[in-house]
Structures are given as structure tokens and as C-alpha cells.
Design a protein around this motif. Structure first.
Motif, PDB file in Angstrom:
ATOM      1  N   LEU A   1       5.778 -32.607 -34.767  1.00  0.00           N
ATOM      2  CA  LEU A   1       5.660 -33.590 -35.844  1.00  0.00           C
ATOM      3  C   LEU A   1       4.301 -33.544 -36.534  1.00  0.00           C
ATOM      4  O   LEU A   1       4.204 -33.534 -37.760  1.00  0.00           O
ATOM      5  N   PHE A   2       3.230 -33.494 -35.731  1.00  0.00           N
ATOM      6  CA  PHE A   2       1.873 -33.596 -36.295  1.00  0.00           C
ATOM      7  C   PHE A   2       1.151 -32.253 -36.385  1.00  0.00           C
ATOM      8  O   PHE A   2       0.085 -32.161 -36.979  1.00  0.00           O
ATOM      9  N   GLY A   3       1.700 -31.196 -35.732  1.00  0.00           N
ATOM     10  CA  GLY A   3       1.031 -29.892 -35.742  1.00  0.00           C
ATOM     11  C   GLY A   3       0.226 -29.666 -34.470  1.00  0.00           C
ATOM     12  O   GLY A   3      -0.173 -30.620 -33.799  1.00  0.00           O
ATOM     13  N   ARG A   4      -0.052 -28.370 -34.163  1.00  0.00           N
ATOM     14  CA  ARG A   4      -0.728 -28.016 -32.924  1.00  0.00           C
ATOM     15  C   ARG A   4      -2.144 -28.586 -32.839  1.00  0.00           C
ATOM     16  O   ARG A   4      -2.588 -29.024 -31.777  1.00  0.00           O
ATOM     17  N   ALA A   5      -2.865 -28.594 -33.984  1.00  0.00           N
ATOM     18  CA  ALA A   5      -4.245 -29.103 -33.957  1.00  0.00           C
ATOM     19  C   ALA A   5      -4.254 -30.571 -33.539  1.00  0.00           C
ATOM     20  O   ALA A   5      -5.100 -31.002 -32.741  1.00  0.00           O
ATOM     21  N   ALA A   6      -3.309 -31.336 -34.081  1.00  0.00           N
ATOM     22  CA  ALA A   6      -3.207 -32.761 -33.725  1.00  0.00           C
ATOM     23  C   ALA A   6      -2.827 -32.904 -32.253  1.00  0.00           C
ATOM     24  O   ALA A   6      -3.335 -33.777 -31.543  1.00  0.00           O
TER      25      ALA A   6
END
Length: 440
Positions: free
Chosen positions: A57-62
Motif C-alpha cells: 500500500l505505502f511502498g517498500r521505503a515506507a
């Protein structure tokens, strides 16, 4: 420089916490320190529930940012002497040297889960997470760091099965249960290899005429030492430990050999387990058994559950199509419970649907059950599917089902599962001349 490199080897790069090597090192040192006086201590494994959707949902960095926030919270919650490490993608392990009882371990770990349940900042948004945990206690020098971690992982698995946000401590009772499961597994492997699991057959009848139209095959096993073992016990063990394939093939071979001598108008119904629906060789295995036992595929019905379809619908669909292509009928079992989805009836082509016993048992005194059964029957009529109601135990239930237009029935009212010889006796008793022709 060397010391620094050694530190790096024991450190998780993302969170700065120790890693699995650090965790084992700490446990082994503590075991060494307590060699003369093995006072208990606790370890635990904590796993974030539903972390993958956060990443999606928010991406790997998040996701990485959240893991760092989790690490900070856990580190802050550790008292002197306690350690927290990261041992997997979203799995953290902790060591409590001064926790001596199961209750104390449970309480301290509950506190960690509570700390992790507060919202996380992800850019301009917030995310919420829950966690599950399993703990184990060191009691004697026979226990190594690996054994302790295995016990905590077993407790974590139980916690996950119980629902999110749960803590389970590995107890002596769980140890006994685990030993029993291993004992049953070993006995079952021997029994399957020796061909000692038997098919029993339960009649399926035409509700209006009460004529037997077929039989469902059910696996039964009596062990030399354990005595009779319930299928509710040994089938899940066979599923989990990878024995279900050979067990299923053994029972199908014996069942088709027995059913070959029945009147040709009777069908044989056989259950496929969820793991068989993701094994691409399942269709071929069934066909080769039928060829070997010279059993007509058009007399075989395969029963599958919606739960079985869920893990790999594409694989299940291929298997269903392979079976139907040679004339095997496919039946959807336990309909109306668990993961029911009307969409499945559109995606898959089923020949029959079985109404779960939960609705049948309450048909006489529960209006919702009555309406659900009526709706299922109307739907099956529209889709051109046969219907069998399971778990019929009373004459009044059978009458009500006939009144609603249900054609097929199964349950103790019509007969309990019997072995091959008793089933042949039952057929001779309800006797039609066609049996003697078929057998002769």
C-alpha cells in the motif's frame, strides 16, 4: 577495525538491532552463565500481522520506515539486561533474563504488543499494525538456543491461528501435544506405507424414494498401538506433514476396487484435500488409479471445498477441468460455511453442491437456515446442479428437505459409514438383482 566488522556481523543493517547471530550468542552466553544454577529465563518471537499489505500500500521505503519505528519502540521497552533483535523481515526476537514464569512472560509480551499497536507516521498518513507473539522458557540444560527458538516459533504459529494481537507461551502441555502429533505422524507414515488405512462408505440416497444412489468414501485408520484414530485428528496431520497425497491415493485405490463390484448405477464420491488442488499431478494420479482398478470415471465424483479452491484457484481450475474432461463429476462440498463465494459457482463448473450439515441440523427451528437452504436449492436449479444435503439425522429433517425440493440426502438417518464388506452386505440386503449381475 576487526571489532567493528564483528559488530556488523551481529547487527541488522536496517534497524541497528542485533540479528539472529546476536540473539543466539546472547542466549548461549546466558545458558553458560547459569550452568551451575539453571534458573529459568524467557525468550519470545514477535511477528507483525499484515505487514505485507502495508508494503504493498505505502511502498517498500515506507515499510522500512515502519520497521525502524517498530525497532525503536521495542528497544525503548526493554529493561536492563533484556535484548531485542530482528531475526526476519517483520519478525523480532527478545530475551528476558529475569523473567522466571509463563505468566510474567505473557504479561511482558502483551505490553510489547500494546506498544506496537499505536499508529505509525508514514509521510502525511498514519498506519496501524498489530502483532502476534510466541514465547518459551528455559528450564534445563537439555534445551539449546535452537530448541528454545523452535518452541517460541511453535507458540507464535498457535498465536497466529488464534487471531491477531495474541500471545501464546509454549507450555509443557503443548510439548506433550507436539510429541503426540509426531507420534501419530510416524505411525501414520508406517500405516500408509503398509496399506493399513481403509475406506469406509456412507450411503447417499434419493430423498423421495430412499433408494441408495451412491456412497461417500471416508478414510478410517486403526493403529496397532494407538487404536482407532479419528479422521479429525489424522487428516489435518496428514495435510500439514505432507502425507495426504499417498494416503489419498491408497484410499482411492481401495475404494474403487471395492466399488467395482457394486451395481453400475451407483456412484462413488471421494474428497480431495486443499493441498491436492495445488499439485498439478493430482489429475493424472486419479486417472492412473482408475485405469489400474478398471473403475469407470463416469461413476466417480470428486468433492472439493471452497477453502481448497482458495490458495491457488488457477491450479484448482485446471485439475477440475482435467477430471471433468474424462467424465468425472465434481462436487462442491460444505457449501455455505467458511469462505463461501457465489462467484466460485460462476468461475468453476460444478456438477453438484453439498449443503453443509450446519444448516441441515437447524432446519426445523431456525428460520434463517430454512431460507438459506431454499435459496441454495433455487440457485442450483437455475444453474442445473444436483444437490445433496449432509448430516440428516431425523426423519422430520428429511421430510422438510423433500418439501423444499432437495433430491439427495446423506446422514446417520440413512446409514453410518461402513467398511467394504459391510457395505456389500448392506447392498445385498437392500438387494436388487442387478447386484448379483454386477458381482458375478
Amino acid at each position: 577495525m576487526m571489532a567493528n566488522q564483528a559488530d556488523l556481523a551481529f547487527t541488522d543493517a536496517l534497524t541497528g538491532l542485533g540479528n539472529m547471530r546476536r540473539f543466539f550468542d546472547k542466549i548461549n552466553r546466558l545458558i553458560g552463565e547459569r550452568a551451575d544454577d539453571p534458573a529459568p529465563f524467557a525468550i519470545g518471537v514477535l511477528d507483525l500481522d499484515g505487514f505485507k499489505p502495508i508494503n504493498d500500500l505505502f511502498g517498500r521505503a515506507a515499510g522500512d520506515d515502519i520497521l525502524q519505528q517498530v525497532a525503536l519502540r521495542l528497544r525503548a521497552a526493554m529493561d536492563d539486561g533484556s535484548t531485542v533483535t530482528r531475526i526476519g523481515a517483520d519478525e523480532f526476537a527478545f530475551l528476558y533474563p529475569m523473567v522466571f514464569s509463563e505468566e510474567a512472560a505473557r504479561e511482558k509480551t502483551r505490553l510489547l504488543i500494546e506498544i506496537l499497536s499505536a499508529p505509525y507516521d508514514v509521510g502525511h498518513r498514519t498506519a496501524r499494525l498489530s502483532a502476534s507473539a510466541g514465547c518459551s522458557l528455559y528450564y534445563s540444560q537439555e534445551e539449546t538456543s535452537e530448541i528454545l527458538l523452535n518452541k517460541a516459533e511453535t507458540a507464535l504459529y498457535q498465536a497466529k491461528r488464534s487471531g491477531r494481537g495474541t500471545v501464546v507461551v509454549y507450555t509443557r502441555e503443548m510439548e506433550e501435544a507436539a510429541k503426540r502429533v509426531t507420534h501419530i505422524e510416524q505411525a501414520l507414515r508406517r500405516a500408509v506405507a503398509a496399506g493399513e488405512v481403509e475406506p469406509h462408505f456412507q450411503p447417499i440416497v434419493d430423498l423421495e424414494t430412499r433408494r441408495t444412489i451412491g456412497f461417500e468414501t471416508l478414510a478410517r485408520w486403526t493403529d496397532h498401538d494407538l487404536g482407532p484414530v479419528s479422521p479429525g485428528v489424522f487428516i489435518p496431520i496428514a495435510e500439514e506433514r505432507g502425507i495426504i497425497g499417498p494416503l489419498s491415493q491408497l484410499v482411492l485405490r481401495k475404494a474403487t476396487e471395492a466399488a467395482r463390484g457394486w451395481p453400475t448405477n451407483l456412484f462413488l464420491s471421494f474428497n480431495l484435500s486443499p493441498s491436492q488442488l495445488v499439485d498439478h499431478s493430482t489429475g493424472l494420479q486419479i486417472l492412473s488409479i482408475l485405469e489400474r482398478t478398471r473403475f469407470d470415471p463416469r461413476r466417480l465424483e470428486i468433492e472439493i471445498t471452497e477453502t481448497g479452491l482458495m490458495s491457488d484457484p488457477a491450479s484448482a481450475q485446471r485439475i477440475v477441468e482435467d477430471l471433468r474432461r474424462v467424465g468425472i463429476r465434481v462436487s462442491l462440498d460444505d457449501f455455505g460455511t467458511g469462505q463461501s463465494s457465489l462467484g466460485r459457482l460462476r468461475e468453476f463448473q460444478f456438477d453438484k453442491l453439498k449443503i453443509d450439515r450446519a444448516f441441515v441440523s437447524s432446519i426445523l427451528d431456525d428460520r434463517p437456515s430454512e431460507h438459506i437452504i431454499r435459496a441454495i436449492l433455487a440457485m442450483c436449479e437455475g444453474l442445473g446442479m444436483d444437490v445433496v444435503a449432509e448430516g440428516i439425522e431425523a426423519e422430520a429433517q428429511a421430510q422438510r428437505l423433500v418439501q423444499f425440493g432437495c433430491n439427495g440426502g446423506q446422514g446417520f438417518l440413512f446409514g453410518r459409514p461402513r467398511d467394504a464388506d459391510a457395505t456389500l452386505g448392506y447392498l445385498r440386503q437392500s438387494a436388487s438383482p442387478s447386484l448379483h449381475k454386477a458381482a458375478g
